[in-house]
Design a protein around this motif. Structure first.
Motif, mmCIF file in Angstrom:
data_model
loop_
_atom_site.group_PDB
_atom_site.id
_atom_site.type_symbol
_atom_site.label_atom_id
_atom_site.label_comp_id
_atom_site.label_asym_id
_atom_site.label_seq_id
_atom_site.Cartn_x
_atom_site.Cartn_y
_atom_site.Cartn_z
ATOM 1 N N ALA A 134 -6.223 13.483 41.787
ATOM 2 C CA ALA A 134 -6.647 12.802 40.561
ATOM 3 C C ALA A 134 -6.465 11.290 40.659
ATOM 4 O O ALA A 134 -7.243 10.524 40.083
ATOM 5 N N THR A 135 -5.443 10.850 41.395
ATOM 6 C CA THR A 135 -5.179 9.415 41.515
ATOM 7 C C THR A 135 -5.795 8.805 42.766
ATOM 8 O O THR A 135 -5.674 7.594 42.991
ATOM 9 N N GLY A 136 -6.448 9.641 43.589
ATOM 10 C CA GLY A 136 -7.083 9.121 44.794
ATOM 11 C C GLY A 136 -6.151 8.971 45.972
ATOM 12 O O GLY A 136 -6.514 8.340 46.977
ATOM 13 N N HIS A 137 -4.966 9.552 45.908
ATOM 14 C CA HIS A 137 -4.020 9.455 47.018
ATOM 15 C C HIS A 137 -4.114 10.642 47.970
ATOM 16 O O HIS A 137 -3.273 10.795 48.878
ATOM 17 N N ALA A 138 -5.099 11.486 47.777
ATOM 18 C CA ALA A 138 -5.395 12.582 48.697
ATOM 19 C C ALA A 138 -6.885 12.855 48.612
ATOM 20 O O ALA A 138 -7.539 12.541 47.608
ATOM 21 N N GLY A 139 -7.431 13.446 49.660
ATOM 22 C CA GLY A 139 -8.852 13.763 49.675
ATOM 23 C C GLY A 139 -9.477 13.392 51.002
ATOM 24 O O GLY A 139 -8.786 13.008 51.957
ATOM 25 N N ARG A 140 -10.778 13.517 51.083
ATOM 26 C CA ARG A 140 -11.538 13.195 52.291
ATOM 27 C C ARG A 140 -12.641 12.206 51.918
ATOM 28 O O ARG A 140 -13.359 12.413 50.949
ATOM 29 N N VAL A 141 -12.760 11.130 52.697
ATOM 30 C CA VAL A 141 -13.740 10.081 52.423
ATOM 31 C C VAL A 141 -14.473 9.755 53.720
ATOM 32 O O VAL A 141 -13.840 9.501 54.756
ATOM 33 N N SER A 142 -15.795 9.763 53.666
ATOM 34 C CA SER A 142 -16.604 9.405 54.831
ATOM 35 C C SER A 142 -17.166 8.002 54.644
ATOM 36 O O SER A 142 -17.686 7.667 53.581
ATOM 37 N N VAL A 143 -17.027 7.185 55.694
ATOM 38 C CA VAL A 143 -17.463 5.789 55.627
ATOM 39 C C VAL A 143 -18.314 5.478 56.855
ATOM 40 O O VAL A 143 -17.923 5.782 57.991
ATOM 41 N N GLY A 144 -19.470 4.879 56.625
ATOM 42 C CA GLY A 144 -20.325 4.431 57.714
ATOM 43 C C GLY A 144 -20.327 2.913 57.805
ATOM 44 O O GLY A 144 -20.223 2.220 56.788
ATOM 45 N N THR A 202 -18.493 -2.880 62.906
ATOM 46 C CA THR A 202 -17.732 -1.823 63.563
ATOM 47 C C THR A 202 -16.502 -2.377 64.269
ATOM 48 O O THR A 202 -15.473 -1.707 64.349
ATOM 49 N N TYR A 203 -16.582 -3.609 64.757
ATOM 50 C CA TYR A 203 -15.533 -4.111 65.639
ATOM 51 C C TYR A 203 -14.377 -4.770 64.918
ATOM 52 O O TYR A 203 -13.236 -4.691 65.368
ATOM 53 N N ASP A 204 -14.644 -5.429 63.786
ATOM 54 C CA ASP A 204 -13.523 -6.077 63.097
ATOM 55 C C ASP A 204 -13.133 -5.365 61.808
ATOM 56 O O ASP A 204 -11.953 -5.290 61.466
ATOM 57 N N VAL A 205 -14.093 -4.801 61.064
ATOM 58 C CA VAL A 205 -13.774 -4.172 59.777
ATOM 59 C C VAL A 205 -13.242 -2.757 59.961
ATOM 60 O O VAL A 205 -12.212 -2.389 59.393
ATOM 61 N N ARG A 207 -17.755 6.408 60.959
ATOM 62 C CA ARG A 207 -18.837 6.312 61.940
ATOM 63 C C ARG A 207 -19.325 4.871 62.001
ATOM 64 O O ARG A 207 -19.604 4.260 60.963
ATOM 65 N N GLY A 208 -19.391 4.345 63.200
ATOM 66 C CA GLY A 208 -19.821 2.969 63.374
ATOM 67 C C GLY A 208 -21.136 2.861 64.122
ATOM 68 O O GLY A 208 -21.756 3.862 64.498
ATOM 69 N N GLU A 209 -21.560 1.615 64.343
ATOM 70 C CA GLU A 209 -22.783 1.303 65.083
ATOM 71 C C GLU A 209 -24.025 1.962 64.471
ATOM 72 O O GLU A 209 -24.854 2.537 65.168
ATOM 73 N N LEU A 210 -24.152 1.883 63.147
ATOM 74 C CA LEU A 210 -25.314 2.436 62.459
ATOM 75 C C LEU A 210 -26.138 1.310 61.836
ATOM 76 O O LEU A 210 -25.613 0.239 61.533
ATOM 77 N N LEU A 211 -27.409 1.580 61.632
ATOM 78 C CA LEU A 211 -28.301 0.604 61.017
ATOM 79 C C LEU A 211 -28.359 0.815 59.508
ATOM 80 O O LEU A 211 -28.140 1.925 59.010
#
Length: 294
Positions: A86-96, A102-105, A125-129
């Motif tokens: 409920a507070t966002g301190h658990a769960g699964r998050v996908s980020v592209g 990809t290299y610094d962030v 996942r990195g290196e995406l357009l």
């Protein structure tokens, strides 16, 4: 058999005294006694042997103790996990991530989330357009995306992260590689290595627009999908390139990054859907914003 009854049972089994168990539970002693009797009727066994001075678990009571502790512990774990969700301190998050982020962030986000939100699982996942990232957001493949420019979709919300200048990537042996800065028009006769046009990379349009403003159309063009490959091809002498300044964190032998005399800037933004956003997604979004802006 209710969890409340099991808690009452455990308190009495550990205290072996109705008065002390009732005080520990913050209930009246008659209410505790009634719940224990009801539990015994439901199970069909005597759980305690009672005397005027002491209450002790029977053999059945001793066996129930292990089950009761396990059930109460699991219930407490479930409550804790629900609070964390409920507070966002658990769960699964996908980020592209777009290639140039990809290299610094990406590494900073991964480290910070691991330190601040250890129970949040990240799928990175990195290196995406940019077009693939927007498509992934709309389909639910990604919860968040770090990309260039604004996404032309009403179901996507954009948060600006930073503006950074483009820099020239030159082979280390290039005649201009030792300069502190160069005008973009000095590269007018060079072959360019560039992000692909077929999938409408945002960097493809930005680089061509910058060159047009400098008075030339770069040709020939060698198109590649990954920023790392782009820099490698420059190092191999296949041409020059323009990349956001943050790509300088990708250090490779054989290339030199040179600022432009009149910098061209590109925007880095964070994108998310306008609906179906969990608390964990918002927590990770805040981490990304802090990592980039900080």
């Amino acid at each position: 058999m209710e969890l409340r009854q099991l808690r009452y049972f455990l308190a009495l089994a550990e205290e072996c005294h109705f008065g002390r168990a009732a005080a520990r539970l913050h209930v009246a002693q008659p209410a505790l006694s009634q719940q224990i009797k009801q539990l015994e009727r439901e199970l069909g066994v005597s759980l305690f042997s009672r005397s005027t001075r002491r209450v002790e678990p029977t053999e059945a009571g001793r066996h129930l103790t292990d089950y009761a502790r396990a059930l109460v512990t699991e219930e407490e774990r479930a409550r804790t996990h629900m609070r964390e969700l409920a507070t966002g301190h658990a769960g699964r998050v996908s980020v592209g991530f777009i290639g140039t982020a990809t290299y610094d962030v990406l590494p900073r986000v991964a480290r910070t989330v691991r330190a601040k939100l250890p129970k949040v699982t990240l799928d990175l996942r990195g290196e995406l357009l940019t077009p693939l990232l927007v498509e992934g957001l709309l389909s639910g493949t990604f919860d968040l995306a770090v990309l260039r420019g604004a996404a032309p979709e009403e179901d996507i919300r954009i948060t600006p992260l930073r503006s950074e200048p483009l820099v020239a990537v030159l082979p280390s042996h290039h005649r201009l590689a030792g300069r502190p800065d160069i005008p973009l028009e000095a590269l007018a006769d060079e072959p360019f290595v560039i992000h692909p046009s077929q999938s409408r990379s945002s960097m493809y349009d930005r680089v061509l627009s910058a060159c047009r403003r400098a008075g030339f159309q770069p040709a020939p063009l060698l198109e590649v999908g990954e920023t790392a490959t782009l820099v490698v091809l420059v190092a191999a002498g296949h041409g020059v390139a323009l990349v956001p300044q943050s790509v300088q964190s990708l250090s490779l032998d054989g290339v030199t990054y040179v600022p432009l005399t009149s910098p061209e800037s590109v925007e880095l933004v964070l994108a998310r859907r306008t609906h179906r956003v969990s608390a964990a997604v918002e927590q990770v979004a805040s981490v990304i914003e802090d990592c980039v802006r900080g």
